[in-house]
Design an enzyme around this catalytic site. Sequence first.
Site, short mmCIF file in Angstrom:
data_model
loop_
_atom_site.label_atom_id
_atom_site.label_comp_id
_atom_site.label_asym_id
_atom_site.label_seq_id
_atom_site.Cartn_x
_atom_site.Cartn_y
_atom_site.Cartn_z
N CYS A 64 -1.36 -8.21 -1.34
CA CYS A 64 -0.36 -7.96 -2.39
C CYS A 64 0.69 -9.06 -2.48
O CYS A 64 1.47 -9.10 -3.43
CB CYS A 64 0.32 -6.61 -2.17
SG CYS A 64 1.26 -6.50 -0.64
N HIS A 101 18.09 -3.09 2.51
CA HIS A 101 16.86 -2.86 1.75
C HIS A 101 15.75 -3.74 2.32
O HIS A 101 15.95 -4.94 2.54
CB HIS A 101 17.09 -3.20 0.27
CG HIS A 101 15.85 -3.17 -0.55
ND1 HIS A 101 15.27 -2.00 -0.98
CD2 HIS A 101 15.06 -4.17 -1.01
CE1 HIS A 101 14.19 -2.28 -1.69
NE2 HIS A 101 14.03 -3.59 -1.71
N HIS A 104 9.30 -1.24 -0.07
CA HIS A 104 8.85 0.10 -0.48
C HIS A 104 7.61 0.49 0.34
O HIS A 104 6.92 -0.36 0.89
CB HIS A 104 8.52 0.12 -1.97
CG HIS A 104 9.72 -0.06 -2.83
ND1 HIS A 104 10.22 -1.30 -3.16
CD2 HIS A 104 10.56 0.85 -3.40
CE1 HIS A 104 11.31 -1.14 -3.91
NE2 HIS A 104 11.53 0.15 -4.07
N ASP A 108 -1.28 3.75 -0.30
CA ASP A 108 -2.57 3.07 -0.50
C ASP A 108 -2.91 2.14 0.66
O ASP A 108 -3.57 1.12 0.47
CB ASP A 108 -2.58 2.32 -1.84
CG ASP A 108 -1.51 1.24 -1.92
OD1 ASP A 108 -0.73 1.06 -0.96
OD2 ASP A 108 -1.45 0.56 -2.97
N ARG A 117 1.16 1.91 3.18
CA ARG A 117 1.38 0.46 3.10
C ARG A 117 2.88 0.24 2.94
O ARG A 117 3.45 0.47 1.89
CB ARG A 117 0.64 -0.15 1.92
CG ARG A 117 0.98 -1.64 1.71
CD ARG A 117 0.12 -2.27 0.61
NE ARG A 117 0.20 -1.57 -0.65
CZ ARG A 117 0.96 -1.95 -1.69
NH1 ARG A 117 1.71 -3.02 -1.60
NH2 ARG A 117 0.95 -1.25 -2.81
N CYS A 119 5.27 -2.16 2.21
CA CYS A 119 5.29 -3.45 1.53
C CYS A 119 6.71 -4.00 1.68
O CYS A 119 7.64 -3.53 1.02
CB CYS A 119 4.92 -3.23 0.07
SG CYS A 119 4.76 -4.73 -0.88
#
Length: 135
Positions: A64, A101, A104, A108, A117, A119
Amino acid sequence: MSQNEIDRELLERLGPLAYRVTQEKGTERPFSSEFAESWRSGQYHCVVCDTVLFESDNQFNAGCGWPSFDAPVTEAAVAEHRDLSHGMIRTEVVCHACGAHLGHVFPDGPPETTGLRYCINGAALKFDGLGNLDK
């Protein structure tokens, strides 16, 4: 010390990208992080407060463009919040210790492990290597 002084000091320490990502919930460009396709053994820490967040053993190639993990180092390392920004429903991941932060989490990930996952923006991480051996 005022909030503006604290923010200015943090911006100076982190740099513009890490500050935007961790403090303003920004996102780095995909495939721009050195960690997106790094397979060295070690731990990933929060760039803001140095809390250990992820282990390289939980990193996988999601393709990704961002570092992806199937689990944090412990459940207490990160916190999750519902994110309704950008017209989507997502789950935001933040550092539990300082609230930075990170990215996310999506459902999947690898089904043979957690199916999740995480990410994560590489700009929100710093790496503590246990040598330079590939996995």
